[in-house]
Design a protein around this motif. Structure first.
Motif, PDB file in Angstrom:
ATOM      1  N   UNK A   1      49.231  21.765  27.675  1.00 11.28           N
ATOM      2  CA  UNK A   1      49.015  23.214  27.633  1.00 11.28           C
ATOM      3  C   UNK A   1      47.521  23.474  27.712  1.00 11.28           C
ATOM      4  N   UNK A   2      47.146  24.440  28.548  1.00 13.40           N
ATOM      5  CA  UNK A   2      45.744  24.854  28.532  1.00 13.40           C
ATOM      6  C   UNK A   2      45.688  26.338  28.887  1.00 13.40           C
ATOM      7  N   UNK A   3      44.569  26.957  28.550  1.00 17.53           N
ATOM      8  CA  UNK A   3      44.388  28.340  28.978  1.00 17.53           C
ATOM      9  C   UNK A   3      43.183  28.391  29.906  1.00 17.53           C
ATOM     10  N   UNK A   4      43.296  29.231  30.904  1.00 11.99           N
ATOM     11  CA  UNK A   4      42.196  29.434  31.855  1.00 11.99           C
ATOM     12  C   UNK A   4      41.712  30.865  31.698  1.00 11.99           C
ATOM     13  N   UNK A   5      40.406  31.004  31.500  1.00  7.84           N
ATOM     14  CA  UNK A   5      39.848  32.353  31.420  1.00  7.84           C
ATOM     15  C   UNK A   5      39.759  32.952  32.811  1.00  7.84           C
ATOM     16  N   UNK A   6      40.035  34.228  32.888  1.00  3.72           N
ATOM     17  CA  UNK A   6      40.022  34.902  34.182  1.00  3.72           C
ATOM     18  C   UNK A   6      38.768  35.757  34.313  1.00  3.72           C
ATOM     19  N   UNK A   7      38.279  35.856  35.536  1.00  4.06           N
ATOM     20  CA  UNK A   7      37.131  36.722  35.793  1.00  4.06           C
ATOM     21  C   UNK A   7      35.838  35.944  35.734  1.00  4.06           C
ATOM     22  N   UNK A   8      35.001  36.154  36.722  1.00  3.39           N
ATOM     23  CA  UNK A   8      33.748  35.406  36.820  1.00  3.39           C
ATOM     24  C   UNK A   8      32.623  36.052  36.052  1.00  3.39           C
ATOM     25  N   UNK A   9      32.825  37.194  35.455  1.00  2.00           N
ATOM     26  CA  UNK A   9      31.769  37.803  34.646  1.00  2.00           C
ATOM     27  C   UNK A   9      31.193  39.064  35.241  1.00  2.00           C
ATOM     28  N   UNK A  10      31.341  39.278  36.551  1.00  3.86           N
ATOM     29  CA  UNK A  10      30.839  40.532  37.100  1.00  3.86           C
ATOM     30  C   UNK A  10      31.999  41.521  37.186  1.00  3.86           C
TER      31      UNK A  10
ATOM     32  N   UNK B   1      34.205  44.880  35.510  1.00  2.00           N
ATOM     33  CA  UNK B   1      34.894  45.086  34.248  1.00  2.00           C
ATOM     34  C   UNK B   1      36.159  44.253  34.190  1.00  2.00           C
ATOM     35  N   UNK B   2      36.431  43.727  33.039  1.00  2.00           N
ATOM     36  CA  UNK B   2      37.600  42.879  32.855  1.00  2.00           C
ATOM     37  C   UNK B   2      38.713  43.673  32.191  1.00  2.00           C
ATOM     38  N   UNK B   3      39.840  43.034  32.157  1.00  2.00           N
ATOM     39  CA  UNK B   3      40.993  43.569  31.432  1.00  2.00           C
ATOM     40  C   UNK B   3      40.575  43.889  29.997  1.00  2.00           C
ATOM     41  N   UNK B   4      40.947  45.016  29.512  1.00  2.00           N
ATOM     42  CA  UNK B   4      40.605  45.373  28.135  1.00  2.00           C
ATOM     43  C   UNK B   4      39.334  46.196  28.070  1.00  2.00           C
ATOM     44  N   UNK B   5      38.376  45.835  28.946  1.00  2.00           N
ATOM     45  CA  UNK B   5      37.105  46.555  28.912  1.00  2.00           C
ATOM     46  C   UNK B   5      37.303  48.034  29.213  1.00  2.00           C
ATOM     47  N   UNK B   6      38.156  48.292  30.214  1.00  2.00           N
ATOM     48  CA  UNK B   6      38.414  49.685  30.615  1.00  2.00           C
ATOM     49  C   UNK B   6      38.930  50.506  29.445  1.00  2.00           C
ATOM     50  N   UNK B   7      39.921  49.900  28.763  1.00  4.07           N
ATOM     51  CA  UNK B   7      40.531  50.608  27.639  1.00  4.07           C
ATOM     52  C   UNK B   7      39.488  50.857  26.554  1.00  4.07           C
ATOM     53  N   UNK B   8      38.654  49.868  26.299  1.00  7.63           N
ATOM     54  CA  UNK B   8      37.634  50.009  25.269  1.00  7.63           C
ATOM     55  C   UNK B   8      36.641  51.098  25.651  1.00  7.63           C
ATOM     56  N   UNK B   9      36.209  51.085  26.927  1.00  7.72           N
ATOM     57  CA  UNK B   9      35.262  52.102  27.386  1.00  7.72           C
ATOM     58  C   UNK B   9      35.855  53.496  27.268  1.00  7.72           C
ATOM     59  N   UNK B  10      37.133  53.568  27.599  1.00  7.53           N
ATOM     60  CA  UNK B  10      37.812  54.869  27.589  1.00  7.53           C
ATOM     61  C   UNK B  10      37.777  55.508  26.211  1.00  7.53           C
ATOM     62  N   UNK B  11      37.809  54.666  25.177  1.00  4.00           N
ATOM     63  CA  UNK B  11      37.754  55.235  23.825  1.00  4.00           C
ATOM     64  C   UNK B  11      36.350  55.116  23.218  1.00  4.00           C
TER      65      UNK B  11
ATOM     66  N   UNK C   1      32.842  40.991  26.226  1.00  4.67           N
ATOM     67  CA  UNK C   1      33.412  40.130  27.259  1.00  4.67           C
ATOM     68  C   UNK C   1      34.202  38.956  26.696  1.00  4.67           C
ATOM     69  N   UNK C   2      33.623  38.294  25.714  1.00  2.00           N
ATOM     70  CA  UNK C   2      34.242  37.081  25.191  1.00  2.00           C
ATOM     71  C   UNK C   2      35.598  37.374  24.570  1.00  2.00           C
ATOM     72  N   UNK C   3      35.727  38.520  23.942  1.00  2.00           N
ATOM     73  CA  UNK C   3      36.963  38.847  23.244  1.00  2.00           C
ATOM     74  C   UNK C   3      38.050  39.352  24.175  1.00  2.00           C
ATOM     75  N   UNK C   4      37.639  40.052  25.233  1.00  2.00           N
ATOM     76  CA  UNK C   4      38.643  40.764  26.020  1.00  2.00           C
ATOM     77  C   UNK C   4      38.940  40.172  27.394  1.00  2.00           C
ATOM     78  N   UNK C   5      38.437  38.980  27.626  1.00  2.00           N
ATOM     79  CA  UNK C   5      38.737  38.354  28.921  1.00  2.00           C
ATOM     80  C   UNK C   5      40.187  37.873  28.949  1.00  2.00           C
ATOM     81  N   UNK C   6      40.940  38.281  29.972  1.00  2.00           N
ATOM     82  CA  UNK C   6      42.333  37.821  30.026  1.00  2.00           C
ATOM     83  C   UNK C   6      42.413  36.323  30.323  1.00  2.00           C
ATOM     84  N   UNK C   7      43.507  35.735  29.894  1.00  2.00           N
ATOM     85  CA  UNK C   7      43.711  34.304  30.104  1.00  2.00           C
ATOM     86  C   UNK C   7      45.078  34.031  30.709  1.00  2.00           C
TER      87      UNK C   7
END
Ligand code: QUE
Length: 381
Positions: free
Chosen positions: A8-17, A19-29, A35-41
């Protein structure tokens, strides 16, 4: 250190440039995204017993059931990938040799391993069928029995062009379990009943044409496809992610070849119109006389367990229009009964343990399989 039979392993998604998953929702509120907390895997499961063609043991099924259960409710995990290690294939099935070694060892506890193995294997199959986010199954080479059971419930069923796909349980005196009564009944033009009763081997093109596969790609491009998943744009909406993944794999699909199976849709539809296992057998033997394509299927059925043939026909009949939970509950009843009847032990002995390839079925003739024996397989223990 011995290696784990499932990785079993997890792969982080997104190269860093961007907005990532979660970021949009956070910005909206009005919260600054972290980045470290909200990067999808992506959770990646690799069956890892390549020397045994990744045949499934109780330990493997238990590990997968736990990890998939955790990932199902882990908001960081947006999708799961299921794959098999080694060149030969995704998975040869359940490790039924281990089940039967326990039965043959005797004693009061001889059925315990098998009963638990089937219980956990089917719970895992059910979880895959009902998983709340996409599961991408990447199958190459051999994909049979319990391996096909894992794939059948995945939301994205991707097969390599080198696939060899079958439900071969008739050879070992078992029935096509792992929700076979559910997914085989859904295949187009009666292809599932042919597969269920004869262990008929199909190709990736066949699988695509009958609806078992959704995408066919080159094996060599499978890892690049996983890499592409880590660079993809993920949403917090599983439906959106589902569509994105379908497009990702369609972009990598190879041009499809003709399906030899689909060319015979009239014949396979005719086979499903039969009312009994013997009628199915006679019709298949007649087909094989005029079309060599059906020769191996007819031979498999005639050499297979007469009891398993009768019970499997009845199993597919009873499974029609039933939910996957209901079918898997029936599978557990049947698997427990098969462990306690003659032919499953004998088939596994002959094909996988002693390897003399000469099972002595009992009863040996189709005419001697009584309705009482067939029905005994369907009663709960
Ligand atoms: C029919 C089957 C199975 C089979 C052969 C059949 C099956 C299965 C295996 C298998 C293959 C390699 C292994 C192993 C088991 O073979 O279900 O442990 O290393 O799992 O003719 O149904």
């Amino acid at each position: 250190m011995t290696e784990s039979p499932v990785l079993f392993r997890t792969e982080s998604c997104g190269g860093g440039d961007g907005l990532e998953f979660g970021d949009m929702a956070m910005l909206a509120v009005g919260i600054e995204p972290d980045d470290a907390t909200f990067r999808p895997q992506i959770g990646v499961v690799t069956l890892n017993r390549p020397k045994q063609l990744n045949a499934l043991t109780l330990e493997m099924c238990s590990l997968m059931l736990s990890q998939l259960t955790a990932w199902a409710s882990d908001d960081a995990i947006v999708a799961v990938v299921l794959q098999g290690a080694g060149e030969k294939g995704f998975c040869a099935g359940g490790d039924v040799a281990e089940v039967i070694r326990n039965v043959r060892a005797g004693g009061e506890t001889r059925f315990d391993y098998g009963d638990e193995f089937f219980t956990v294997e089917y719970a895992l199959d059910l979880l895959i069928h009902q998983f709340p986010k996409p599961i991408v199954a990447l199958s190459h080479g051999v994909c049979m029995g319990g391996g096909l059971g894992l794939i059948a419930g995945a939301s994205h069923r991707v097969f390599a062009t080198n696939s060899k796909i079958a439900m071969p349980e008739i050879h070992i005196g078992l029935f096509p379990d792992v929700a076979g009564g559910y997914f085989l009944n859904q295949l187009r033009d009666g292809a599932g009943l042919l597969m269920a009763l004869t262990g008929h081997l199909i190709t990736a093109d066949d699988a695509l044409s009958v609806g078992l596969a959704e995408h066919v790609i080159e094996w060599e491009t499978m890892q690049a496809a996983v890499d592409a998943m880590t660079r993809a744009t993920w949403s917090n909406d599983p439906v959106q992610n589902h569509l994105m993944l379908s497009a990702l794999f369609e972009d990598r699909a190879v041009p499809t070849n003709d399906s030899e199976l689909a060319k015979r849709a009239d014949a396979t539809r005719g086979l499903t119109a039969t009312g009994s296992a013997p009628e199915f057998r006679d019709q298949l033997v007649a087909l094989a006389e005029s079309d060599a394509y059906f020769s191996s299927a007819a031979k498999n059925l005639l050499q297979g367990s007469p009891t398993a043939a009768h019970v499997s026909f009845e199993y597919l009949r009873r499974s029609k229009d039933r939910t996957v939970d209901d079918v898997l509950a029936l599978d557990l009843i049947l698997a427990k009964q098969f462990q306690r009847h003659h032919d499953f032990t004998e088939g596994v002995r002959a094909l996988l343990i002693d390897k003399d390839k000469a099972p002595k079925w009992s009863p040996a003739s189709w005419a001697d399989v009584s309705p009482k024996l067939i029905h005994a397989h369907f009663s709960a223990i």
